[in-house]
Design an enzyme around this catalytic site. Structure first.
Site, PDB file in Angstrom:
ATOM      1  N   GLU A  19       0.837  -1.203   0.000  1.00  0.00           N
ATOM      2  CA  GLU A  19       0.000   0.000   0.000  1.00  0.00           C
ATOM      3  C   GLU A  19       0.865   1.243   0.000  1.00  0.00           C
ATOM      4  O   GLU A  19       1.881   1.307   0.680  1.00  0.00           O
ATOM      5  CB  GLU A  19      -0.965  -0.005   1.173  1.00  0.00           C
ATOM      6  CG  GLU A  19      -0.342  -0.276   2.519  1.00  0.00           C
ATOM      7  CD  GLU A  19      -1.346  -0.046   3.646  1.00  0.00           C
ATOM      8  OE1 GLU A  19      -1.811   1.087   3.770  1.00  0.00           O
ATOM      9  OE2 GLU A  19      -1.651  -1.003   4.378  1.00  0.00           O
ATOM     10  N   GLN A  54      -5.157   5.835  -1.397  1.00  0.00           N
ATOM     11  CA  GLN A  54      -4.359   4.659  -1.048  1.00  0.00           C
ATOM     12  C   GLN A  54      -4.272   3.760  -2.277  1.00  0.00           C
ATOM     13  O   GLN A  54      -5.287   3.239  -2.748  1.00  0.00           O
ATOM     14  CB  GLN A  54      -5.046   3.909   0.107  1.00  0.00           C
ATOM     15  CG  GLN A  54      -4.336   2.645   0.557  1.00  0.00           C
ATOM     16  CD  GLN A  54      -5.148   1.855   1.583  1.00  0.00           C
ATOM     17  OE1 GLN A  54      -6.374   1.788   1.495  1.00  0.00           O
ATOM     18  NE2 GLN A  54      -4.466   1.248   2.538  1.00  0.00           N
ATOM     19  N   GLU A  63     -14.068   1.093   5.202  1.00  0.00           N
ATOM     20  CA  GLU A  63     -13.087   0.794   6.249  1.00  0.00           C
ATOM     21  C   GLU A  63     -13.241   1.815   7.385  1.00  0.00           C
ATOM     22  O   GLU A  63     -13.559   2.978   7.136  1.00  0.00           O
ATOM     23  CB  GLU A  63     -11.677   0.901   5.636  1.00  0.00           C
ATOM     24  CG  GLU A  63     -10.523   0.685   6.596  1.00  0.00           C
ATOM     25  CD  GLU A  63      -9.156   0.880   5.908  1.00  0.00           C
ATOM     26  OE1 GLU A  63      -9.088   0.996   4.665  1.00  0.00           O
ATOM     27  OE2 GLU A  63      -8.151   0.935   6.639  1.00  0.00           O
TER      28      GLU A  63
HETATM   29  N1  CMX Z   1     -16.510  -3.030  -3.061  1.00  0.00           N
HETATM   30  C1  CMX Z   1     -17.824  -3.291  -3.212  1.00  0.00           C
HETATM   31  N2  CMX Z   1     -18.342  -4.545  -3.252  1.00  0.00           N
HETATM   32  C2  CMX Z   1     -17.473  -5.564  -3.126  1.00  0.00           C
HETATM   33  C3  CMX Z   1     -16.098  -5.377  -2.948  1.00  0.00           C
HETATM   34  C4  CMX Z   1     -15.615  -4.032  -2.914  1.00  0.00           C
HETATM   35  N3  CMX Z   1     -14.322  -3.754  -2.740  1.00  0.00           N
HETATM   36  N4  CMX Z   1     -15.486  -6.569  -2.850  1.00  0.00           N
HETATM   37  C5  CMX Z   1     -16.450  -7.495  -2.963  1.00  0.00           C
HETATM   38  N5  CMX Z   1     -17.648  -6.888  -3.131  1.00  0.00           N
HETATM   39  C6  CMX Z   1     -18.949  -7.546  -3.288  1.00  0.00           C
HETATM   40  C7  CMX Z   1     -18.950  -8.472  -4.487  1.00  0.00           C
HETATM   41  O1  CMX Z   1     -19.300  -7.764  -5.648  1.00  0.00           O
HETATM   42  C8  CMX Z   1     -19.959  -9.518  -4.093  1.00  0.00           C
HETATM   43  O2  CMX Z   1     -21.256  -9.034  -4.337  1.00  0.00           O
HETATM   44  P1  CMX Z   1     -22.385 -10.022  -4.917  1.00  0.00           P
HETATM   45  O3  CMX Z   1     -22.562 -11.084  -3.841  1.00  0.00           O
HETATM   46  O4  CMX Z   1     -23.564  -9.122  -5.058  1.00  0.00           O
HETATM   47  O5  CMX Z   1     -21.845 -10.548  -6.184  1.00  0.00           O
HETATM   48  C9  CMX Z   1     -19.788  -9.634  -2.582  1.00  0.00           C
HETATM   49  O6  CMX Z   1     -19.176  -8.404  -2.161  1.00  0.00           O
HETATM   50  C10 CMX Z   1     -18.897 -10.788  -2.181  1.00  0.00           C
HETATM   51  O7  CMX Z   1     -17.700 -10.667  -2.918  1.00  0.00           O
HETATM   52  P2  CMX Z   1     -16.674 -11.821  -3.247  1.00  0.00           P
HETATM   53  O8  CMX Z   1     -15.996 -11.477  -4.515  1.00  0.00           O
HETATM   54  O9  CMX Z   1     -17.312 -13.177  -3.125  1.00  0.00           O
HETATM   55  O10 CMX Z   1     -15.576 -11.622  -2.173  1.00  0.00           O
HETATM   56  P3  CMX Z   1     -15.501 -12.121  -0.674  1.00  0.00           P
HETATM   57  O11 CMX Z   1     -16.848 -12.260  -0.039  1.00  0.00           O
HETATM   58  O12 CMX Z   1     -14.573 -13.280  -0.612  1.00  0.00           O
HETATM   59  O13 CMX Z   1     -14.733 -10.858  -0.067  1.00  0.00           O
HETATM   60  C11 CMX Z   1     -14.805  -8.932   1.247  1.00  0.00           C
HETATM   61  C12 CMX Z   1     -15.327  -9.601   0.008  1.00  0.00           C
HETATM   62  C13 CMX Z   1     -15.316  -7.511   1.311  1.00  0.00           C
HETATM   63  C14 CMX Z   1     -15.255  -9.710   2.501  1.00  0.00           C
HETATM   64  C15 CMX Z   1     -13.219  -8.948   1.160  1.00  0.00           C
HETATM   65  O14 CMX Z   1     -12.817  -8.218   0.027  1.00  0.00           O
HETATM   66  C16 CMX Z   1     -12.544  -8.387   2.374  1.00  0.00           C
HETATM   67  O15 CMX Z   1     -12.325  -9.082   3.361  1.00  0.00           O
HETATM   68  N6  CMX Z   1     -12.176  -7.067   2.356  1.00  0.00           N
HETATM   69  C17 CMX Z   1     -11.562  -6.433   3.485  1.00  0.00           C
HETATM   70  C18 CMX Z   1     -10.057  -6.435   3.403  1.00  0.00           C
HETATM   71  C19 CMX Z   1      -9.526  -5.565   2.303  1.00  0.00           C
HETATM   72  O16 CMX Z   1     -10.224  -5.060   1.459  1.00  0.00           O
HETATM   73  N7  CMX Z   1      -8.158  -5.363   2.343  1.00  0.00           N
HETATM   74  C20 CMX Z   1      -7.444  -4.522   1.414  1.00  0.00           C
HETATM   75  C21 CMX Z   1      -7.323  -3.098   1.905  1.00  0.00           C
HETATM   76  C22 CMX Z   1      -6.570  -2.962   3.199  1.00  0.00           C
HETATM   77  C23 CMX Z   1      -6.457  -1.532   3.686  1.00  0.00           C
HETATM   78  O17 CMX Z   1      -7.090  -0.638   3.152  1.00  0.00           O
HETATM   79  O18 CMX Z   1      -5.668  -1.298   4.645  1.00  0.00           O
HETATM   80 CO    CO Z   2      -7.738   1.329   3.166  1.00  0.00          CO
END
Ligand code: CMX
Ligand code: CO
Length: 143
Positions: free
Chosen positions: A43, A60, A136
């Site tokens: 990042e 970011q 977040e």
């Molecule tokens: N924004 C909006 N919607 C999102 C998304 C995003 N970034 N990522 C996933 N989705 C949606 C998908 O489109 C999907 O929707 P549908 O069910 O309607 O199709 C749903 O969420 C599930 O998505 P998935 O592809 O099956 O992905 P997962 O459930 O495995 O994971 C999530 C989704 C949010 C739980 C996972 O991305 C996560 O844990 N994120 C948090 C950690 C992260 O983002 N870290 C990086 C940044 C760290 C930082 O900023 O410090």
């Molecule tokens: Co972030």
């Protein structure tokens, strides 16, 4: 409870290249960079000024450093295309905010905050709770 939008995150295959573009084309500054093995990402925090002022919103740049990271999965589902990934709200007390949000039916991803940028404590609202947006929460270390 919420101070400001701390950052908007841009996910891409190469955060370094994206940061370089912001520096060379927009005149932005690299404020901070780190690898977060817990999140599986590189990042880079970018800002329109060289010094971060209170309440300034950053961009970011994130790119995966592990194939199993959620960001790698996101890029894969997006056919490798870069784009806006989440926004982060700066909070004073993430425990209090999390408790209130849970009471109101918001789904948070982690039971307890994890370590984010610069040692901040972070958690995420599931995109289903954020009306389609991954949000977040980030709390800076108290000094
Ligand atoms: N924004 C909006 N919607 C999102 C998304 C995003 N970034 N990522 C996933 N989705 C949606 C998908 O489109 C999907 O929707 P549908 O069910 O309607 O199709 C749903 O969420 C599930 O998505 P998935 O592809 O099956 O992905 P997962 O459930 O495995 O994971 C999530 C989704 C949010 C739980 C996972 O991305 C996560 O844990 N994120 C948090 C950690 C992260 O983002 N870290 C990086 C940044 C760290 C930082 O900023 O410090
Ligand atoms: Co972030």
């Amino acid at each position: 409870l919420f101070t400001c939008i701390d950052h908007v995150a841009y996910a891409c295959p190469d955060a370094d290249e994206a940061a370089k573009f912001y520096i060379e084309t927009f005149g932005w500054h690299e404020i901070h960079r780190e690898e977060n093995p817990d999140q599986g990402i590189l990042e880079i925090m970018m800002a329109p000024a060289a010094e971060l002022t209170p309440d300034m919103t950053q961009v970011q740049m994130i790119s995966p450093i592990s194939e199993t990271s959620t960001t790698a999965k996101w890029l894969e589902k997006n056919n490798g295309r870069a784009g806006l990934h989440h926004m982060a709200w700066r909070v004073d007390d993430i425990d209090a905010v999390s408790a209130t949000l849970r009471e109101r039916g918001v789904r948070l991803l982690y039971d307890e905050p994890r370590v984010g940028t610069g040692g901040n404590r972070i958690n995420f609202m599931h995109p289903k709770s954020g009306r389609g947006v991954l949000i977040e929460l980030t709390q800076y270390p108290k000094n």
